[in-house]
Structure formats: structure tokens, C-alpha cells
Enzyme design. Structure first.
Site, PDB file in Angstrom:
ATOM      1  N   HIS A  66      23.762  70.942 -36.407  1.00 35.71           N
ATOM      2  CA  HIS A  66      23.386  69.758 -37.193  1.00 35.71           C
ATOM      3  C   HIS A  66      23.037  68.646 -36.208  1.00 35.71           C
ATOM      4  O   HIS A  66      23.900  68.148 -35.485  1.00 35.71           O
ATOM      5  CB  HIS A  66      24.527  69.338 -38.126  1.00 35.71           C
ATOM      6  CG  HIS A  66      24.789  70.352 -39.185  1.00 35.71           C
ATOM      7  ND1 HIS A  66      26.050  70.681 -39.611  1.00 35.71           N
ATOM      8  CD2 HIS A  66      23.931  71.132 -39.897  1.00 35.71           C
ATOM      9  CE1 HIS A  66      25.959  71.611 -40.553  1.00 35.71           C
ATOM     10  NE2 HIS A  66      24.681  71.908 -40.737  1.00 35.71           N
ATOM     11  N   SER A  67      21.771  68.268 -36.206  1.00 35.61           N
ATOM     12  CA  SER A  67      21.255  67.480 -35.092  1.00 35.61           C
ATOM     13  C   SER A  67      21.908  66.121 -34.936  1.00 35.61           C
ATOM     14  O   SER A  67      22.004  65.604 -33.827  1.00 35.61           O
ATOM     15  CB  SER A  67      19.743  67.331 -35.233  1.00 35.61           C
ATOM     16  OG  SER A  67      19.376  67.005 -36.555  1.00 35.61           O
ATOM     17  N   GLU A  69      24.907  65.305 -35.114  1.00 32.19           N
ATOM     18  CA  GLU A  69      26.264  65.373 -34.573  1.00 32.19           C
ATOM     19  C   GLU A  69      26.192  65.334 -33.040  1.00 32.19           C
ATOM     20  O   GLU A  69      26.478  66.308 -32.352  1.00 32.19           O
ATOM     21  CB  GLU A  69      26.965  66.625 -35.123  1.00 32.19           C
ATOM     22  CG  GLU A  69      27.105  66.537 -36.642  1.00 32.19           C
ATOM     23  CD  GLU A  69      27.540  67.831 -37.334  1.00 32.19           C
ATOM     24  OE1 GLU A  69      27.885  68.805 -36.660  1.00 32.19           O
ATOM     25  OE2 GLU A  69      27.534  67.837 -38.595  1.00 32.19           O
ATOM     26  N   ARG A 124      19.899  65.763 -40.154  1.00 37.32           N
ATOM     27  CA  ARG A 124      20.822  66.891 -39.994  1.00 37.32           C
ATOM     28  C   ARG A 124      20.110  68.237 -39.875  1.00 37.32           C
ATOM     29  O   ARG A 124      20.524  69.120 -39.122  1.00 37.32           O
ATOM     30  CB  ARG A 124      21.742  66.910 -41.212  1.00 37.32           C
ATOM     31  CG  ARG A 124      22.503  68.194 -41.484  1.00 37.32           C
ATOM     32  CD  ARG A 124      23.252  68.054 -42.801  1.00 37.32           C
ATOM     33  NE  ARG A 124      23.775  69.293 -43.332  1.00 37.32           N
ATOM     34  CZ  ARG A 124      25.063  69.632 -43.343  1.00 37.32           C
ATOM     35  NH1 ARG A 124      25.957  68.835 -42.807  1.00 37.32           N
ATOM     36  NH2 ARG A 124      25.464  70.754 -43.875  1.00 37.32           N
ATOM     37  N   ASN A 141      23.090  75.854 -40.998  1.00 37.27           N
ATOM     38  CA  ASN A 141      24.390  76.484 -41.247  1.00 37.27           C
ATOM     39  C   ASN A 141      24.554  76.933 -42.700  1.00 37.27           C
ATOM     40  O   ASN A 141      25.662  77.093 -43.192  1.00 37.27           O
ATOM     41  CB  ASN A 141      25.549  75.575 -40.840  1.00 37.27           C
ATOM     42  CG  ASN A 141      26.799  76.382 -40.499  1.00 37.27           C
ATOM     43  OD1 ASN A 141      26.688  77.529 -40.032  1.00 37.27           O
ATOM     44  ND2 ASN A 141      27.973  75.817 -40.753  1.00 37.27           N
ATOM     45  N   ARG A 142      23.438  77.141 -43.362  1.00 36.33           N
ATOM     46  CA  ARG A 142      23.439  77.803 -44.667  1.00 36.33           C
ATOM     47  C   ARG A 142      22.411  78.925 -44.694  1.00 36.33           C
ATOM     48  O   ARG A 142      22.158  79.502 -45.736  1.00 36.33           O
ATOM     49  CB  ARG A 142      23.107  76.791 -45.792  1.00 36.33           C
ATOM     50  CG  ARG A 142      24.115  75.664 -45.968  1.00 36.33           C
ATOM     51  CD  ARG A 142      25.452  76.163 -46.488  1.00 36.33           C
ATOM     52  NE  ARG A 142      26.399  75.069 -46.723  1.00 36.33           N
ATOM     53  CZ  ARG A 142      27.143  74.491 -45.795  1.00 36.33           C
ATOM     54  NH1 ARG A 142      27.071  74.911 -44.530  1.00 36.33           N
ATOM     55  NH2 ARG A 142      27.982  73.515 -46.089  1.00 36.33           N
ATOM     56  N   HIS A 193      30.854  71.656 -34.205  1.00 35.20           N
ATOM     57  CA  HIS A 193      30.327  70.619 -35.107  1.00 35.20           C
ATOM     58  C   HIS A 193      31.125  69.334 -34.904  1.00 35.20           C
ATOM     59  O   HIS A 193      32.071  69.286 -34.134  1.00 35.20           O
ATOM     60  CB  HIS A 193      30.514  71.037 -36.573  1.00 35.20           C
ATOM     61  CG  HIS A 193      29.697  72.209 -37.013  1.00 35.20           C
ATOM     62  ND1 HIS A 193      28.819  72.136 -38.058  1.00 35.20           N
ATOM     63  CD2 HIS A 193      29.636  73.484 -36.572  1.00 35.20           C
ATOM     64  CE1 HIS A 193      28.239  73.311 -38.234  1.00 35.20           C
ATOM     65  NE2 HIS A 193      28.724  74.152 -37.344  1.00 35.20           N
ATOM     66  N   SER A 194      30.770  68.287 -35.657  1.00 29.15           N
ATOM     67  CA  SER A 194      31.604  67.103 -35.774  1.00 29.15           C
ATOM     68  C   SER A 194      31.445  66.585 -37.215  1.00 29.15           C
ATOM     69  O   SER A 194      30.480  66.953 -37.879  1.00 29.15           O
ATOM     70  CB  SER A 194      31.190  66.031 -34.764  1.00 29.15           C
ATOM     71  OG  SER A 194      29.964  65.435 -35.145  1.00 29.15           O
ATOM     72  N   TYR A 245      35.566  73.510 -47.769  1.00 29.64           N
ATOM     73  CA  TYR A 245      35.057  73.747 -49.117  1.00 29.64           C
ATOM     74  C   TYR A 245      34.294  75.060 -49.100  1.00 29.64           C
ATOM     75  O   TYR A 245      34.061  75.639 -48.036  1.00 29.64           O
ATOM     76  CB  TYR A 245      34.142  72.620 -49.611  1.00 29.64           C
ATOM     77  CG  TYR A 245      33.157  72.072 -48.597  1.00 29.64           C
ATOM     78  CD1 TYR A 245      32.176  72.867 -48.029  1.00 29.64           C
ATOM     79  CD2 TYR A 245      33.209  70.736 -48.207  1.00 29.64           C
ATOM     80  CE1 TYR A 245      31.271  72.350 -47.115  1.00 29.64           C
ATOM     81  CE2 TYR A 245      32.307  70.204 -47.289  1.00 29.64           C
ATOM     82  CZ  TYR A 245      31.348  71.021 -46.759  1.00 29.64           C
ATOM     83  OH  TYR A 245      30.466  70.512 -45.837  1.00 29.64           O
ATOM     84  N   GLU A 267      35.275  71.367 -35.635  1.00 28.22           N
ATOM     85  CA  GLU A 267      34.752  70.063 -36.060  1.00 28.22           C
ATOM     86  C   GLU A 267      35.412  69.019 -35.182  1.00 28.22           C
ATOM     87  O   GLU A 267      36.583  68.695 -35.343  1.00 28.22           O
ATOM     88  CB  GLU A 267      35.100  69.802 -37.532  1.00 28.22           C
ATOM     89  CG  GLU A 267      34.261  70.557 -38.521  1.00 28.22           C
ATOM     90  CD  GLU A 267      33.040  69.759 -38.970  1.00 28.22           C
ATOM     91  OE1 GLU A 267      32.891  68.596 -38.557  1.00 28.22           O
ATOM     92  OE2 GLU A 267      32.247  70.323 -39.740  1.00 28.22           O
TER      93      GLU A 267
END
Lengths: 306, 99
Positions: A66-67, A69, A124, A141-142, A193-194, A245, A267
Site C-alpha cells: 500500500h503505497s 504506508e 493506496r 492486497n486483495r 504494512h502500517s 477483519y 502492521e
């Protein structure tokens, strides 16, 4: 790379230059592999840390899916330098690298990362246009083949969790899939990630526990304990589904289903102050504490061959 | 270049299932142009959301009408972004100077 400023955020071209410098300085330990190209044609560079041998068991680490982050890409730079610095001096890392290889992709999503520097700091996804929609990009990430398109992902191109049209449709994901499959001996898959301070293991797409849940859970406890020992940063840990989640199509679920037992998402900081805009003076402390968690997992992977 | 003057990041902690459901509704609403930095997960789990300046009042009123408490995590996003940009520039200048 000794004079490189690790406590500052850097542009993509600076990161690419850093990678080349590190390879040039450490030709017997570090090499660069280009595993593919992003949608906009940028190279997908992976640094390989290896002390020799062929097709050794290996550890995969990726940053920046995710860019926005930014702490993750910055940490990736720090990790790379840490590996070359500690090899030969830190007995644990030395033992790992004498027996295993480490692959590090610092910027999984270079198009998105470039866009965060030039146009929208809070971007993102990727930058690939979606046919029939004015909205751009896919959530990488999906996009993995792990209950692709299931709950916790969106089929709506404007959503920040848009899965893309099909599993592995995005070159940034497909390149890793092809690389990991062709390598065939990756034993740990760690995705950074973050900013929610979490350590997650499979599964995300189902509440059914992973077969190795007990081991993954106890290793997660060890990793977050080691991480907290430095500055007291507290992580929550658990399965992606339980601790965060429901999310389908994620990288660690795909990796786990490929037989890579030690699959984790980290994260990084921080909860509740800066979010994606973590100040640069926190890069080194964040990377340093994260490294302790990574080392715990890498060492366990080395000590527990399968 | 997209800028974020006056945008705020709100932190909302849903206290019960009703507030959780409210947050999920908010996540699905397009009209507020919200950007969820931390998504809705569960009761007592923080939700962080960037709210554009032109929707701040409406979103805050919406939350208050539902008795949902929030705090301002980032008061003006652009201030932070400008600071980040300036830090990068000065670090680059220092690096050039060293070279």
C-alpha cells in the site's frame, strides 16, 4: 550506503539508487533481481541476500504494497542495510544467512509510491486504469488467489479495497506469484504494512483456524514481545480474521495455501497520532523494533525446518 | 498535486454494536467522501477517517446526532504534509552538501 540518510523519506529513484549502491558495495552478499514490471513500466526489484549455495530455503520480505504506508518502504531500506551490517557480526543473522537466503522487495507498488510523491500522498492502490470506470487502481492486497473476490474485498473499482478483475491480474502480484512458485523453497513470507500495530497470520478470508495456528500464534507472541522490548510498542496479534477483519485475496493467505507455513503480515506504527504520516524521525526506531519481530520469525523459521 | 488543506482525521471508537453498525454505514456512504485510514473492525476498536474540509461539519453533526464520540487525530492534514515535504527537501539538501 554508509552515508545514506536512513532517517529521511526518499523518492523511488533514490531507493533504486540505494539498491544499486548496496549491491555494488556487497557483491558477494547482495544481488538485485528484477522479477517483473509494474503497470507503468517500473522495475520490480528484489534484493537477494545470499552467501552461496543453490536454491537454499529462503525468506521473503515485502514492503509497500500500500503505497501511502511510507514507513514500510523506509524500513525496507533500513532492513537491507541492517542485513549487510549484521552479517558476520550478529550470530543469529549470520547463522540464518549461512543456511538460507533472504529476498527483500522494498517497494511492491512502485507506481503507487511514485504517485504518492508527485500527486496524492494518500494514494493506496496501483495506478492501472479500470475499464469502464473513472476510478484508478487495484488494492494489491486483495488480488491474490485466496478466496479471491470474497467478503472483505470490493468488486467496485472506486473502493480502496478493489480486488481487481481476477486473481493475479496485476503484474505487481503476478510477478511475486511466479517468482515464489518458481523458487519453490520459500519457507517464510513476511509482508510489512502500517499503521495499526498488529502481527497477523492466516487466515483472513475465513474464521477457520489455520492448521498451524498454535505454532503461528506462539511465534507471534514471541515476535511481538521481542518488538516491545525496545521501546514498549505494543502489538496485537492473531489471525487476520480475528485480530483485524475479514479480508479475502490477501498475500499471506495465498502464501500459506502454497505451503509456506510462516506467513505473517506486520502492521507497523503508529496508532492514533500520525497514521500514514509518521514523522521521519521515527523511521529508525520503527524499523529497529520491527526488525526484532522479523528476526524472531526468521530465526524460528531457520530453527524449525519443514 | 492534490492537497488536503483543512482536512481532518477523526478517531472514532464505537462503544457498542449500534455504533459499530453506524460506522459501517458511514463506510458505505459516498456522499461524505471519506477515506478510512483504519477501517471498521469491532467494538472498542478505533476507526480513523480522513474527512474533507467541506464535509467536516456534516460528518461531525452526523456523529453527534448519533451520540457517537470522536476525537481529532490530525487537525489539519496539509500542515503535516507540508512539514514532511520540507523535511525531505532539507534532508536532500544536507545529502547534496555532504556529497
Amino acid at each position: 550506503t554508509d552515508s545514506f540518510d536512513y532517517s529521511s523519506y526518499h523518492t523511488l529513484s533514490e531507493i533504486y539508487s540505494f539498491q544499486d549502491m548496496l549491491v555494488a558495495e556487497n557483491p558477494n552478499l547482495v544481488s538485485k533481481i528484477v522479477i517483473g514490471q509494474s503497470y507503468e513500466g517500473r522495475p520490480l526489484n528484489v534484493l537477494k541476500f545470499s552467501t552461496g549455495g543453490t536454491n537454499r530455503p529462503a525468506i521473503w520480505i515485502d514492503n509497500g504494497i500500500h503505497s501511502r504506508e511510507w514507513i514500510t518502504q523506509a524500513s525496507g531500506i533500513w532492513f537491507a542495510k541492517k542485513i549487510v551490517t549484521d552479517y558476520g557480526t550478529d550470530p543469529t543473522l549470520t547463522a540464518i544467512l549461512d543456511n538460507m537466503d533472504i529476498f527483500l522487495e522494498m517497494v511492491i507498488n512502485p507506481d503507487g509510491f511514485y504517485y504518492t510523491h508527485t500527486t496524492n500522498r494518500l494514494w493506496r492502490k496501483t495506478r492501472k486504469p479500470n475499464p469502464g470506470s473513472s476510478c484508478i487502481g487495484v488494492d494489491l492486497n486483495r488480488n491474490w488467489d485466496a478466496d479471491f473476490g470474497g467478503p472483505g474485498a470490493s468488486s467496485y473499482p472506486c473502493s480502496i479495497t478493489y480486488s481487481g478483475p481476477s486473481a493475479h491480474s496485476e503484474s505487481e502480484v503476478k510477478s511475486i506469484v511466479d517468482f515464489v512458485k518458481s523458487h519453490g523453497n520459500i519457507k517464510a513470507f513476511l509482508s510489512v504494512h502500517s499503521y495499526s500495530q498488529l502481527l497477523l497470520y492466516p487466515y483472513g478470508y475465513t474464521m477457520t483456524p489455520a492448521e498451524d495456528q498454535a505454532e503461528l500464534d506462539s511465534l507471534a507472541l514471541k515476535a511481538v514481545t521481542d518488538l516491545a522490548s525496545l521501546y514498549g510498542t505494543t502489538y496485537t496479534y492473531g489471525s487476520f480474521f480475528d485480530a483485524l477483519y475479514q479480508g479475502s485475496g490477501t498475500s499471506i493467505d495465498w502464501a500459506y495455501n502454497q505451503g509456506i507455513k510462516y506467513a505473517y503480515t506486520l502492521e507497523q506504527r503508529d496508532t492514533g497520532t500520525y497514521g500514514f504520516l509518521l514523522p521521519a524521525n521515527q523511521i529508525i526506531p520503527t524499523a529497529t523494533e520491527t526488525w526484532l519481530a522479523l528476526m524472531a520469525i526468521m530465526d524460528h523459521t531457520y530453527q524449525n525446518p519443514y | 498535486k492534490k492537497t488536503f488543506e483543512g482536512h481532518q482525521v477523526l478517531r472514532i471508537i464505537p462503544k457498542d454494536d449500534a455504533q459499530l453498525s453506524l460506522m459501517k454505514n458511514l463506510e458505505d456512504m459516498n456522499e461524505f467522501e471519506l477515506d478510512f485510514w483504519r477501517g471498521v473492525t469491532g467494538v472498542s476498536m478505533p476507526v480513523d477517517v480522513r474527512v474533507p474540509i467541506h464535509n467536516l461539519e456534516s460528518v461531525k453533526m452526523y456523529l453527534e446526532a448519533q451520540n457517537t464520540e470522536y476525537s481529532v487525530m490530525i487537525k489539519d492534514l496539509q500542515v503535516l504534509l507540508d512539514r514532511e515535504q520540507e523535511e525531505m527537501k532539507s534532508a536532500a539538501r544536507a545529502s547534496q552538501h555532504r556529497n
